[in-house]
Design an enzyme around this catalytic site. Sequence first.
Site, PDB file in Angstrom:
ATOM      1  N   HIS A 107       0.798  -1.156   0.122  1.00  0.00           N
ATOM      2  CA  HIS A 107       0.003  -0.126  -0.197  1.00  0.00           C
ATOM      3  C   HIS A 107       0.872   1.284  -0.279  1.00  0.00           C
ATOM      4  O   HIS A 107       2.007   1.371   0.819  1.00  0.00           O
ATOM      5  CB  HIS A 107      -1.093  -0.066   1.147  1.00  0.00           C
ATOM      6  CG  HIS A 107      -1.456   1.322   1.504  1.00  0.00           C
ATOM      7  ND1 HIS A 107      -1.150   2.303   2.589  1.00  0.00           N
ATOM      8  CD2 HIS A 107      -2.589   2.081   0.861  1.00  0.00           C
ATOM      9  CE1 HIS A 107      -1.671   3.369   2.665  1.00  0.00           C
ATOM     10  NE2 HIS A 107      -2.621   3.342   1.733  1.00  0.00           N
ATOM     11  N   GLY A 259     -18.107  12.525   0.461  1.00  0.00           N
ATOM     12  CA  GLY A 259     -18.942  12.171  -0.761  1.00  0.00           C
ATOM     13  C   GLY A 259     -17.910  11.704  -1.837  1.00  0.00           C
ATOM     14  O   GLY A 259     -18.437  11.594  -2.867  1.00  0.00           O
ATOM     15  N   ARG A 261     -16.205   8.558  -4.242  1.00  0.00           N
ATOM     16  CA  ARG A 261     -16.761   7.669  -5.146  1.00  0.00           C
ATOM     17  C   ARG A 261     -16.310   6.421  -4.563  1.00  0.00           C
ATOM     18  O   ARG A 261     -15.455   5.968  -4.291  1.00  0.00           O
ATOM     19  CB  ARG A 261     -15.904   7.684  -6.430  1.00  0.00           C
ATOM     20  CG  ARG A 261     -16.514   6.756  -7.435  1.00  0.00           C
ATOM     21  CD  ARG A 261     -16.165   6.981  -8.705  1.00  0.00           C
ATOM     22  NE  ARG A 261     -16.814   6.151  -9.924  1.00  0.00           N
ATOM     23  CZ  ARG A 261     -16.055   5.079 -10.289  1.00  0.00           C
ATOM     24  NH1 ARG A 261     -14.936   4.445  -9.605  1.00  0.00           N
ATOM     25  NH2 ARG A 261     -16.562   4.195 -10.963  1.00  0.00           N
TER      26      ARG A 261
END
Length: 304
Positions: A107, A259, A261
Amino acid sequence: MSTRTEAVKAYLLDLQDRICTALEQEDGNAHFVEDAWTRPAGGGGRTRVVENGAVIEKGGVNFSHVFGSNLPPSASAHRPELAGRGFEALGVSLVIHPHSPHVPTSHANVRFFIAEKEGEEPVWWFGGGFDLTPYYGVEEDCVHWHRVAERACAPFGDDVYPRYKAWCDSYFHLKHRDEPRGIGGLFFDDVNQWDFDTSFAFIRAIGDAFINAYLPIVRRRKAAAYTVQQREFQEFRRGRYVEFNLVYDRGTLFGLQSGGRTESILMSLPPQVRWGYDWKAAPGSEEARLTDYFLTDRDWLADN
């Protein structure tokens, strides 16, 4: 968009391109599919996902640039004085889940925030890092990973690697299980202790180091044979990855609260995972060695 933001955006887009190309070449059969998206409240990004490559079972390398009138709670929790400010957030975030349990999950993330309020000076900072999650640990790989991290930090001060290594160990820790997610690397946030140019140079050094840290490990381990039992253990350990990302990860929380995706945010989750009730590795086994020897608070460079 300010000149600073434009420079950061150009770097991040180029970084996404370079990482995708390098991963495709190492895999040999993988091709990232791009999904460009827009955010109704402001901004957008380009999600790049690969599935069922020769080496990579599932991976994603995401770029996003979002903005809005109020910082989400996850971004202002540690800096309450910034609540109510408008913001821009840019970043590249990636997770690679290989097929083989002998190849660690990796990651990485580099990001830039700027919070603005009329009549006041903008407040900006960088964040990011990279960390490694092995399933069957190899000391050579862990030392290499941390050596690359140390060398990336070295031009910015002797204390930088130890500080951000320790922060990584602390951050990627599953509090409800009291165990690390992996063998760490670097984690940092609120980086603005230097001037902008130096801070930006530091972020570039970390972003550019990821491929040098990860691909040699992939190259060494990708052809190793593995058993059904080893694959099942990988899926069991992936459960810890899911738990961390859904409960603690700042990037996940920021994305959902702002908000963002959802498909892009949850791209980090592995394709197959399992939980077994109170499962424990047999004492002395390779599986037990992961937690007994590798998932501990270690200075990987002390004797190397």
